[in-house]
Design a protein around this motif. Structure first.
Motif, mmCIF file in Angstrom:
data_model
loop_
_atom_site.group_PDB
_atom_site.id
_atom_site.type_symbol
_atom_site.label_atom_id
_atom_site.label_comp_id
_atom_site.label_asym_id
_atom_site.label_seq_id
_atom_site.Cartn_x
_atom_site.Cartn_y
_atom_site.Cartn_z
ATOM 1 N N THR A 46 44.809 82.804 71.042
ATOM 2 C CA THR A 46 44.016 83.335 72.156
ATOM 3 C C THR A 46 43.513 82.203 73.037
ATOM 4 O O THR A 46 43.586 82.275 74.280
ATOM 5 N N ALA A 47 43.007 81.154 72.408
ATOM 6 C CA ALA A 47 42.541 79.994 73.175
ATOM 7 C C ALA A 47 43.693 79.356 73.946
ATOM 8 O O ALA A 47 43.535 78.971 75.109
ATOM 9 N N PRO B 277 43.045 84.964 60.880
ATOM 10 C CA PRO B 277 41.960 84.870 61.872
ATOM 11 C C PRO B 277 41.980 83.553 62.643
ATOM 12 O O PRO B 277 41.773 83.530 63.864
ATOM 13 N N GLN B 278 42.247 82.462 61.941
ATOM 14 C CA GLN B 278 42.309 81.156 62.599
ATOM 15 C C GLN B 278 43.474 81.115 63.580
ATOM 16 O O GLN B 278 43.327 80.642 64.714
ATOM 17 N N THR C 80 42.795 83.192 66.697
ATOM 18 C CA THR C 80 41.831 82.496 67.556
ATOM 19 C C THR C 80 42.506 81.370 68.330
ATOM 20 O O THR C 80 42.287 81.198 69.542
ATOM 21 N N GLU C 81 43.345 80.596 67.645
ATOM 22 C CA GLU C 81 44.041 79.487 68.299
ATOM 23 C C GLU C 81 45.000 79.988 69.376
ATOM 24 O O GLU C 81 45.094 79.400 70.466
#
Length: 428
Positions: A135-136, A128-129, A132-133
């Motif tokens: 995607t950012a 998940p981390q 998220t990274e």
């Protein structure tokens, strides 16, 4: 002996991803790249013959599929045309950009595959981390490079390469922070291989166009990026150190990868590719008197039923039929899945081109030959592992060497032809 084993292993891995990536040329986009990337990743598991990798074979296949599939959002048709021109600057730019695009395919595909190899119960990857990274990173880099700086690679087409670059940077920052050295090495070599393979493949396509030989040289380019990308990913795997992980995989964690690999990806390929208009035009192109509508309907139904049969068999054999709470897959079971998967992809290519009706697409039968060679050699091939660590200075030299090779390819290409069909200019 170890070097010979490694060479055989690299050849088989290259042929596996090369064949699948050449087939991907019929389908394109993210779904086609994902199907091919999964096949390439699974071939490495089979070549390695490490029992502790068998239990997460489906997770490894899915990680490779996701990584290589992400690159499918990149548009490169115009970039291929840059390398078909006459001016050194435009042609060299085309080869360099193809190197970057191909490199992004391999960097993300190899990175996610490597992280899945390294993930263990003691040191799990925080997915998940990471997602998220990445995607950012995609959002930040796209906005900065495209919207703010206006660094356009392939106008007026999509500039999604910038988003992929942002994902790559975030992926490497994650691997560096978590000291995933082997995954970094794997990603680097996958990127070098696929980047070189894409540019070199386009050079072969240009030379093929000049030769006047009637063959699908675009397909040669596709095979090249897959072959060298597979070689790079395999080399990064077999020259890195991997901890022995738990030989048993959670049965519940196998269901989602199985469904995605056997149903969702193939179904999306079917939905996006087996269009009535495309099939009718293909059939009428080589046989105007054929019952194009009837044949199209039959092809569409056969292709759909094959996907449903593949998915049903996969879920039953690898999930429902497994009664133990934990399952350690065998080599034979993984090999069966590999050839069913690659075989279905090959059949899809023959169906979508209607090559079963005509010999006008001879490369389709070369896929069958490649699959037969893989079936003969796969079980006999086993990689030897070594730990060669990280050598950033040598990688920089290799990268500079590849850039120099692109300059040589540019000089050769522009000296052998006049203006080719499909040539584009980036700079006036």
């Amino acid at each position: 002996m170890n070097n010979r084993q490694l060479l055989y292993a690299l050849l088989i891995a290259g042929m596996s991803l090369g064949t699948a990536w050449a087939i991907r040329g019929q389908f394109g986009h993210e779904q086609g790249a994902a199907w091919a990337g999964g096949i390439g990743g699974l071939s490495i598991v089979l070549i390695a013959k490490r029992k502790d990798w068998y239990a997460k074979a489906f997770q490894l296949t899915l990680a490779s599929a996701a990584g290589w599939g992400i690159g499918g959002i990149i548009s490169y048709g115009k970039v291929v045309g840059f390398a078909r021109g006459l001016e050194f600057g435009n042609v060299y730019y085309g080869f360099l950009m193809l190197g970057i695009i191909g490199g992004l395919f391999g960097l993300i595909g190899g990175g996610l595959f490597g992280l899945t190899l390294a993930s263990s119960r003691e040191k799990p990857v925080q997915w998940p981390q990471l997602i998220t990274e990445m995607t950012a990173g995609a959002i930040i880099f796209y906005y900065l490079l495209i919207e703010e700086l206006g660094w356009l690679m392939t106008p007026p087409r999509s500039e999604a390469w910038a988003a992929c670059l942002g994902m790559t940077v975030a992926l490497f920052w994650h691997m560096i922070r978590h000291q995933q050295r082997s995954a970094i090495r794997l990603a680097i070599f996958a990127g070098l291989g696929s980047g070189f393979g894409f540019a070199f493949g386009n050079f072969l396509q240009v030379m093929g166009s000049v030769s006047g030989i009637h063959f699908n040289f675009w397909n040669v380019m596709e095979y090249s990026i897959g072959f060298f990308g597979g070689v790079g990913m395999a080399y990064g795997t077999f020259t890195s150190e991997w901890e022995t992980t738990d030989m048993q995989g959670s049965r519940s964690r196998m269901l989602a990868p199985i469904i995605i690999l056997t149903l969702i990806i193939p179904f999306i390929v079917w939905d996006q590719s087996f269009e009535t208009k495309r099939l009718v035009e293909t059939i009428q192109g080589f046989d105007p008197l054929a019952d194009a509508a009837g044949i199209t309907n039959a092809v569409q139904w056969v292709a759909l039923l094959l996907v449903l049969a593949f998915a049903g068999y996969g879920v039953f054999k690898y999930y429902i039929g497994t009664k133990a709470p934990f399952s350690a897959l065998t080599y034979a079971a993984i090999q069966l899945f590999f050839f069913l998967n690659l075989g279905l992809y090959t059949v899809y290519s023959i169906l979508i081109t209607c090559a079963f009706m005509s010999l006008y697409r001879i490369e389709q039968y070369l896929y069958v030959l490649n699959v037969a060679v893989l079936a003969f050699l796969m079980k006999k091939t086993q990689a030897s592992f070594s730990d060669r660590g990280l050598n950033i200075s040598r990688w920089a030299i290799n990268f500079a060497f590849i850039i120099a090779i692109f300059a040589i390819l540019t000089a050769v290409a522009i000296s052998t032809h006049g203006e080719l069909n499909g040539a584009n200019r980036r700079f006036e």
